[in-house]
Write an enzyme that holds these catalytic residues in place. Structure first.
Site, mmCIF file in Angstrom:
data_model
loop_
_atom_site.group_PDB
_atom_site.id
_atom_site.type_symbol
_atom_site.label_atom_id
_atom_site.label_comp_id
_atom_site.label_asym_id
_atom_site.label_seq_id
_atom_site.Cartn_x
_atom_site.Cartn_y
_atom_site.Cartn_z
ATOM 1 N N LYS A 120 19.285 -13.805 18.361
ATOM 2 C CA LYS A 120 18.731 -15.055 18.020
ATOM 3 C C LYS A 120 19.591 -15.719 17.043
ATOM 4 O O LYS A 120 19.802 -15.463 15.724
ATOM 5 C CB LYS A 120 17.353 -15.102 17.766
ATOM 6 C CG LYS A 120 17.033 -16.960 17.570
ATOM 7 C CD LYS A 120 15.510 -16.907 16.671
ATOM 8 C CE LYS A 120 16.111 -17.161 15.406
ATOM 9 N NZ LYS A 120 17.021 -18.214 15.013
ATOM 10 N N GLU A 128 19.677 -7.434 5.884
ATOM 11 C CA GLU A 128 20.721 -7.861 5.239
ATOM 12 C C GLU A 128 20.531 -9.136 4.749
ATOM 13 O O GLU A 128 20.618 -10.200 5.430
ATOM 14 C CB GLU A 128 21.934 -7.591 5.958
ATOM 15 C CG GLU A 128 22.262 -6.279 6.595
ATOM 16 C CD GLU A 128 22.557 -5.358 5.641
ATOM 17 O OE1 GLU A 128 23.008 -5.667 4.432
ATOM 18 O OE2 GLU A 128 22.573 -4.210 5.995
ATOM 19 N N CYS A 188 27.682 -13.572 2.152
ATOM 20 C CA CYS A 188 26.562 -12.990 1.590
ATOM 21 C C CYS A 188 27.242 -12.275 0.248
ATOM 22 O O CYS A 188 26.700 -12.069 -0.900
ATOM 23 C CB CYS A 188 25.814 -11.983 2.280
ATOM 24 S SG CYS A 188 26.825 -11.025 3.226
ATOM 25 N N GLU A 222 21.650 -17.896 -6.057
ATOM 26 C CA GLU A 222 22.901 -17.688 -5.152
ATOM 27 C C GLU A 222 22.924 -18.983 -4.667
ATOM 28 O O GLU A 222 22.379 -19.911 -3.868
ATOM 29 C CB GLU A 222 22.254 -17.036 -3.766
ATOM 30 C CG GLU A 222 23.621 -16.429 -2.914
ATOM 31 C CD GLU A 222 22.912 -15.862 -1.602
ATOM 32 O OE1 GLU A 222 21.906 -16.323 -1.103
ATOM 33 O OE2 GLU A 222 23.715 -15.286 -1.029
HETATM 34 P P1 NAD Z 1 17.982 -18.074 6.976
HETATM 35 O O1 NAD Z 1 17.057 -16.669 6.340
HETATM 36 O O2 NAD Z 1 17.520 -19.375 6.631
HETATM 37 O O3 NAD Z 1 17.870 -17.860 8.542
HETATM 38 C C1 NAD Z 1 18.703 -16.691 9.102
HETATM 39 C C2 NAD Z 1 18.212 -16.669 10.733
HETATM 40 O O4 NAD Z 1 16.831 -16.428 10.510
HETATM 41 C C3 NAD Z 1 18.443 -17.923 11.461
HETATM 42 O O5 NAD Z 1 18.766 -17.405 12.830
HETATM 43 C C4 NAD Z 1 16.870 -18.451 11.350
HETATM 44 O O6 NAD Z 1 16.635 -19.168 12.578
HETATM 45 C C5 NAD Z 1 15.949 -17.311 11.316
HETATM 46 N N1 NAD Z 1 14.761 -17.495 10.928
HETATM 47 C C6 NAD Z 1 14.195 -18.404 10.185
HETATM 48 N N2 NAD Z 1 12.871 -18.142 9.717
HETATM 49 C C7 NAD Z 1 12.495 -17.351 10.491
HETATM 50 C C8 NAD Z 1 11.287 -16.496 10.564
HETATM 51 N N3 NAD Z 1 10.162 -16.762 9.771
HETATM 52 N N4 NAD Z 1 11.207 -15.362 11.329
HETATM 53 C C9 NAD Z 1 12.409 -14.823 11.916
HETATM 54 N N5 NAD Z 1 13.580 -15.583 12.080
HETATM 55 C C10 NAD Z 1 13.564 -16.718 11.136
HETATM 56 O O7 NAD Z 1 19.397 -17.736 6.382
HETATM 57 P P2 NAD Z 1 20.866 -18.653 6.610
HETATM 58 O O8 NAD Z 1 20.318 -19.909 5.803
HETATM 59 O O9 NAD Z 1 20.959 -18.846 8.063
HETATM 60 O O10 NAD Z 1 21.910 -17.900 6.006
HETATM 61 C C11 NAD Z 1 22.295 -17.804 4.617
HETATM 62 C C12 NAD Z 1 21.646 -16.681 3.760
HETATM 63 O O11 NAD Z 1 21.912 -15.406 4.385
HETATM 64 C C13 NAD Z 1 22.181 -16.488 2.431
HETATM 65 O O12 NAD Z 1 21.179 -16.314 1.591
HETATM 66 C C14 NAD Z 1 23.055 -15.161 2.714
HETATM 67 O O13 NAD Z 1 23.327 -14.501 1.467
HETATM 68 C C15 NAD Z 1 22.523 -14.383 3.625
HETATM 69 N N6 NAD Z 1 23.431 -13.655 4.175
HETATM 70 C C16 NAD Z 1 23.185 -12.281 3.998
HETATM 71 C C17 NAD Z 1 24.233 -11.429 4.609
HETATM 72 C C18 NAD Z 1 24.031 -9.902 4.409
HETATM 73 O O14 NAD Z 1 24.481 -9.178 5.117
HETATM 74 N N7 NAD Z 1 23.396 -9.513 3.371
HETATM 75 C C19 NAD Z 1 25.148 -11.797 5.575
HETATM 76 C C20 NAD Z 1 25.127 -13.371 5.767
HETATM 77 C C21 NAD Z 1 24.416 -13.993 5.286
#
Ligand code: NAD
Length: 470
Positions: free
Chosen positions: A167, A240, A274, A370
């Site tokens: 997804k 992650e 990240c 962050e």
């Molecule tokens: P997000 O958590 O809003 O979304 C990530 C994914 O989760 C999307 O596909 C979203 O649709 C889905 N999602 C949202 N609500 C959900 C739920 N209740 N259940 C299941 N899935 C759900 O994050 P974002 O805004 O897309 O990304 C930015 C964040 O991601 C930053 O905090 C960044 O640090 C982190 N990030 C971490 C890594 C890592 O490897 N640690 C890598 C990239 C990004």
């Protein structure tokens, strides 16, 4: 025709449409299929139906498929990179690197074997540790590296004999759907499925009893919701999550040399990484010189559409993040001194000039939270004990870096930093062969490397008696 989801080996139009915005213009430039709860159910069911046969394939068959999946990505590099730039914003060379990296990750996984571990082989018993696939894996992906993150999860899941439902994030679905269409004819039906939502159906995967593992990359807030949703069925989890990586510059660095490396570590992918360097601590003897050099580099950086040749920093990926960053910068004006950027170029699109902030307190929101964008706070320090304490004084624990002309000095500081990765004289160096883990609120489990692959498996011990009559 707009791009479709891949469910059970078929391209599916879905009952909704999702508009996709080009962050360089702020305008809709395409739309794609968007799924319903039923589509998500169909995808999980298809993945579960494909699992028994796929899990019985030989290592050679899995590797052969992973190679073919890499080849079609490589053959369509230009198309995929263009799409990625238009939906994500990153400059074309960075998009090419991401797409090429995705193929490289698949080739890496194709070269891996999960060994049977012999725990004991003695006169009276032989104990072996085998690794079995888990079943259906849900791969949930954010918008900063949509292609690499999705493909990494798919590669690891398939090599270990699992089937997958991917997804993507709702603001970056297109390149992943293009890859899904390319894979349709080479991947057995149901082994890889790609579904799209409007950021509203994640729970249809994380709460589904047939999903046995969730491999999630995203924010810490969403990660804890994912963990809660998966708890009823005791799903395996790799989370992650977010980070607030510090960089610590010791007193023996050359500001002219180190500042470019620090800038790149903080502003790659426009800070939307990240493991971007998000808080910088510089020894007081170098502080003014490093701040000045960082400001000079930031002012010279070329900000523009990712499709334009020469662009170094594209737009922020989406409006929500753009507004969040602008508010953070406004708040920062009263808390620190902005020495570069702090404004947006004229015109459309979610552009922010790379921003360097000095003389800011440790409890300012820009330092504590962050930021996930092109804004870097730079703080001074006088003694090592104090800066180690300040660097560790965060709920996050993804990465940190230490910079010194004497690597041994830097390594001694690195040993005291509380994060899943610590780099010396570099920042953010990751790869498919290197385990990547978040400490504290930055994650659960490990991705990549053999340790990461094992997280897609169930340990199974076979313990045989020897030399006994039964
Ligand atoms: P997000 O958590 O809003 O979304 C990530 C994914 O989760 C999307 O596909 C979203 O649709 C889905 N999602 C949202 N609500 C959900 C739920 N209740 N259940 C299941 N899935 C759900 O994050 P974002 O805004 O897309 O990304 C930015 C964040 O991601 C930053 O905090 C960044 O640090 C982190 N990030 C971490 C890594 C890592 O490897 N640690 C890598 C990239 C990004």
């Amino acid at each position: 025709m707009s791009l479709q989801m891949l469910i059970g080996g078929k391209l599916v139009g879905g009952s909704r449409k999702l508009d996709v915005i080009d962050p360089a213009t702020g305008q809709v430039f395409d739309s794609c299929a968007c799924g319903s709860r039923e589509d998500f159910e169909d995808a999980v069911t298809a993945a579960a139906a494909a699992f028994p046969e796929w899990s019985q394939t030989t290592a050679e068959q899995r590797k052969a498929l992973l190679i073919k999946m890499a080849e079609v990505i490589e053959a369509n590099m230009e198309l995929l990179a263009r799409t990625l730039t238009q939906e994500q914003g990153k400059p074309i060379p960075d998009a090419q690197a991401e797409v090429g990296g995705a193929a490289y990750f698949l080739r890496y996984y194709a070269g891996q074997e999960i060994p049977v571990e012999v725990i004991e082989d003695s006169e009276d018993r032989r104990i072996e540790l085998h690794r079995r696939p888990l079943g259906v894996v849900a791969a949930i992906v954010p918008w900063n590296f949509p292609v690499l993150t999705a493909v990494n999860k798919v590669g690891a899941a398939l090599l270990t004999g699992n089937t997958v439902v991917v997804k993507p994030a709702a603001t970056t679905p297109l390149a992943t759907l293009e890859i899904a269409a390319l894979w349709k004819d080479i991947v057995p039906p149901g082994v890889v499925n790609v579904v799209i939502d409007a950021n509203d159906l994640g729970d249809a995967l994380t709460g589904h009893p047939l999903v046995r593992k969730v491999s999630f990359t995203g924010s810490t807030t969403t990660g804890s919701k994912v963990m809660a949703a998966g708890s009823a069925s005791l799903k395996r989890m790799t989370l992650e999550l977010g980070g607030n990586d510090s960089g610590i510059v010791l007193d023996d660095c050359d500001p002219e040399v180190v500042s470019q490396k620090l800038f790149d570590a903080a502003f790659a992918n426009n800070g939307q990484v990240c493991i971007a360097l998000k808080r910088l601590y510089v020894h007081e003897s170098q502080y003014d010189a490093v701040c000045a050099k960082l400001a000079e580099i930031a002012k010279a950086a070329v900000v523009g559409p990712g499709s334009q040749q020469g662009t170094q920093l594209g737009p922020v990926q989406n409006r929500v993040q753009f507004e969040k960053l602008k508010a953070l910068i406004e708040e920062t004006r009263a808390e620190g001194t902005i020495i570069a950027g702090g404004d947006c170029p004229e015109g459309e699109g979610y552009f922010i000039n790379p921003t360097i902030v000095r003389d800011i307190a440790d409890d300012a929101r820009l330092v504590v939270d962050e930021q996930f964008g092109p804004v870097l706070p730079v703080m001074r320090f006088a003694d090592i004990d104090g800066v180690v304490e300040r660097a560790n004084n965060t709920g996050f624990g993804l990465g940190n870096s230490v910079w010194s002309a004497d690597p041994a000095r830097a390594e001694a500081v690195a040993a005291r930093l509380d994060s899943g990765s610590v780099w010396v004289n570099k920042h953010g160096d990751i790869g498919p062969d290197t385990p990547f883990a978040g400490a504290k609120m930055s994650g659960v489990g490990i991705e990549m490397g053999m340790h990461g692959l094992l997280e897609f498996t169930q340990a199974k011990v076979i313990n045989c008696a020897k030399g006994v009559s039964v």
